[in-house]
Scaffold this motif. Structure first.
Motif, PDB file in Angstrom:
ATOM      1  N   HIS A 154       7.415  -2.825   4.182  1.00  0.00           N
ATOM      2  CA  HIS A 154       6.996  -1.422   4.290  1.00  0.00           C
ATOM      3  C   HIS A 154       5.642  -1.226   3.618  1.00  0.00           C
ATOM      4  CE1 HIS A 154      10.979  -0.252   5.726  1.00  0.00           C
ATOM      5  NE2 HIS A 154      11.395  -1.221   4.929  1.00  0.00           N
ATOM      6  N   THR A 155       4.884  -0.274   4.108  1.00  0.00           N
ATOM      7  CA  THR A 155       3.543  -0.021   3.561  1.00  0.00           C
ATOM      8  C   THR A 155       3.543   1.006   2.431  1.00  0.00           C
ATOM      9  OG1 THR A 155       3.117   1.666   5.243  1.00  0.00           O
ATOM     10  CG2 THR A 155       2.420  -0.606   5.741  1.00  0.00           C
ATOM     11  N   THR A 156       4.721   1.374   1.954  1.00  0.00           N
ATOM     12  CA  THR A 156       4.798   2.333   0.849  1.00  0.00           C
ATOM     13  C   THR A 156       5.622   1.792  -0.319  1.00  0.00           C
ATOM     14  OG1 THR A 156       6.701   3.433   1.866  1.00  0.00           O
ATOM     15  CG2 THR A 156       4.509   4.337   2.368  1.00  0.00           C
ATOM     16  N   ALA A 157       5.759   0.475  -0.382  1.00  0.00           N
ATOM     17  CA  ALA A 157       6.493  -0.185  -1.468  1.00  0.00           C
ATOM     18  C   ALA A 157       5.799  -1.508  -1.775  1.00  0.00           C
ATOM     19  CB  ALA A 157       7.946  -0.410  -1.076  1.00  0.00           C
ATOM     20  N   PHE A 201      -0.181   4.971 -13.763  1.00  0.00           N
ATOM     21  CA  PHE A 201      -1.501   4.436 -13.471  1.00  0.00           C
ATOM     22  C   PHE A 201      -1.831   4.577 -11.987  1.00  0.00           C
ATOM     23  CE2 PHE A 201      -4.144   0.693 -12.370  1.00  0.00           C
ATOM     24  CZ  PHE A 201      -5.278   1.011 -13.102  1.00  0.00           C
ATOM     25  N   TYR A 202      -0.890   4.170 -11.120  1.00  0.00           N
ATOM     26  CA  TYR A 202      -1.120   4.287  -9.680  1.00  0.00           C
ATOM     27  C   TYR A 202      -1.266   5.750  -9.266  1.00  0.00           C
ATOM     28  CZ  TYR A 202       0.322  -0.623  -9.521  1.00  0.00           C
ATOM     29  OH  TYR A 202       0.434  -1.977  -9.721  1.00  0.00           O
ATOM     30  N   ASP A 203      -0.506   6.650  -9.903  1.00  0.00           N
ATOM     31  CA  ASP A 203      -0.655   8.079  -9.622  1.00  0.00           C
ATOM     32  C   ASP A 203      -2.076   8.541  -9.939  1.00  0.00           C
ATOM     33  OD1 ASP A 203       1.943   8.509  -8.704  1.00  0.00           O
ATOM     34  OD2 ASP A 203       2.692   9.196 -10.648  1.00  0.00           O
ATOM     35  N   LYS A 204      -2.588   8.146 -11.095  1.00  0.00           N
ATOM     36  CA  LYS A 204      -3.940   8.554 -11.499  1.00  0.00           C
ATOM     37  C   LYS A 204      -5.003   7.979 -10.567  1.00  0.00           C
ATOM     38  CE  LYS A 204      -3.091   9.374 -16.379  1.00  0.00           C
ATOM     39  NZ  LYS A 204      -3.391   8.979 -17.753  1.00  0.00           N
ATOM     40  N   LEU A 205      -4.840   6.718 -10.190  1.00  0.00           N
ATOM     41  CA  LEU A 205      -5.838   6.075  -9.325  1.00  0.00           C
ATOM     42  C   LEU A 205      -5.923   6.706  -7.939  1.00  0.00           C
ATOM     43  CD1 LEU A 205      -5.495   2.243 -10.014  1.00  0.00           C
ATOM     44  CD2 LEU A 205      -7.398   3.730 -10.591  1.00  0.00           C
ATOM     45  N   LEU A 216      -1.411  10.045   1.980  1.00  0.00           N
ATOM     46  CA  LEU A 216      -1.978   8.699   1.909  1.00  0.00           C
ATOM     47  C   LEU A 216      -1.651   7.958   0.620  1.00  0.00           C
ATOM     48  CD1 LEU A 216      -5.251   8.982   3.709  1.00  0.00           C
ATOM     49  CD2 LEU A 216      -4.516   6.782   2.977  1.00  0.00           C
ATOM     50  N   ARG A 217      -1.264   8.668  -0.410  1.00  0.00           N
ATOM     51  CA  ARG A 217      -1.078   8.073  -1.735  1.00  0.00           C
ATOM     52  C   ARG A 217      -0.072   6.931  -1.777  1.00  0.00           C
ATOM     53  NH1 ARG A 217      -1.535  13.542  -5.402  1.00  0.00           N
ATOM     54  NH2 ARG A 217      -3.662  14.017  -4.723  1.00  0.00           N
ATOM     55  N   PRO A 218       1.115   7.046  -1.152  1.00  0.00           N
ATOM     56  CA  PRO A 218       2.049   5.919  -1.215  1.00  0.00           C
ATOM     57  C   PRO A 218       1.472   4.634  -0.616  1.00  0.00           C
ATOM     58  CG  PRO A 218       3.213   7.891  -0.539  1.00  0.00           C
ATOM     59  CD  PRO A 218       1.748   8.223  -0.523  1.00  0.00           C
ATOM     60  N   ALA A 219       0.743   4.735   0.487  1.00  0.00           N
ATOM     61  CA  ALA A 219       0.148   3.547   1.112  1.00  0.00           C
ATOM     62  C   ALA A 219      -0.960   2.968   0.243  1.00  0.00           C
ATOM     63  CB  ALA A 219      -0.386   3.895   2.496  1.00  0.00           C
ATOM     64  N   LEU A 220      -1.741   3.799  -0.403  1.00  0.00           N
ATOM     65  CA  LEU A 220      -2.783   3.304  -1.306  1.00  0.00           C
ATOM     66  C   LEU A 220      -2.174   2.588  -2.509  1.00  0.00           C
ATOM     67  CD1 LEU A 220      -5.295   6.285  -1.234  1.00  0.00           C
ATOM     68  CD2 LEU A 220      -5.625   3.992  -0.278  1.00  0.00           C
ATOM     69  N   GLY A 269       0.231  -4.562  -4.152  1.00  0.00           N
ATOM     70  CA  GLY A 269       0.458  -5.763  -3.360  1.00  0.00           C
ATOM     71  C   GLY A 269       1.755  -5.729  -2.586  1.00  0.00           C
ATOM     72  N   ASN A 270       1.807  -6.545  -1.555  1.00  0.00           N
ATOM     73  CA  ASN A 270       2.951  -6.586  -0.659  1.00  0.00           C
ATOM     74  C   ASN A 270       4.079  -7.473  -1.166  1.00  0.00           C
ATOM     75  OD1 ASN A 270       4.084  -5.940   2.032  1.00  0.00           O
ATOM     76  ND2 ASN A 270       3.994  -8.149   2.256  1.00  0.00           N
TER      77      ASN A 270
END
Length: 128
Positions: A45-48, A66-70, A78-82, A88-89
């Motif tokens: 999946h592109t959101t995990a 950290f990912y939330d801030k970035l 778009l945020r979950p995919a970023l 990383g996958n």
């Protein structure tokens, strides 16, 4: 050369969360009967994401923050995919003696950035 492919699903009920997959993946390796080789662990999946880290809740919560801030400048959808792109996958781990070759405080962590539904994890073991 032998190959073994196994899949399982995960459901993180919250919007974001994480889970230690180490025991599940280790079980896949043992069931493969492959003694020496490599194990790939991927989220389909592109959101995990799947990565290695210490299994300490305060650190894993720190990753989420950290990912939330970035990703604050991106549109909400778009945020979950970023976050997936940042984290990383998946990972590739060596297999020695029929076991994952992990560091002392190294765990296989699944992190979901758009939870609330089942997601697929694929484990492939290649070797002898």
């Amino acid at each position: 050369m032998k190959t073994s492919k196994q899949t399982f699903t995960i459901n993180i009920p919250e919007k974001q969360g994480y889970m230690d997959l180490t025991d599940d993946v280790q079980s896949c390796v043992r069931n493969s009967n492959i003694r020496t080789g490599y194990c790939t662990i991927n989220t389909m999946h592109t959101t995990a994401s799947v990565f290695t880290a210490s299994n300490e809740p305060e650190k894993l919560e720190g990753y989420l923050k950290f990912y939330d801030k970035l990703t604050t400048l991106a549109e909400e959808s778009l945020r979950p995919a970023l976050k997936h792109q940042l984290a990383g996958n998946g990972v590739i781990m060596p297999v020695e003696g029929g076991e994952l070759s992990l560091g002392l405080s190294q765990y296989i962590i699944y992190m979901d950035f758009d939870g609330g539904r089942e997601k697929l994890i694929e484990v492939t073991i290649i070797g002898e």
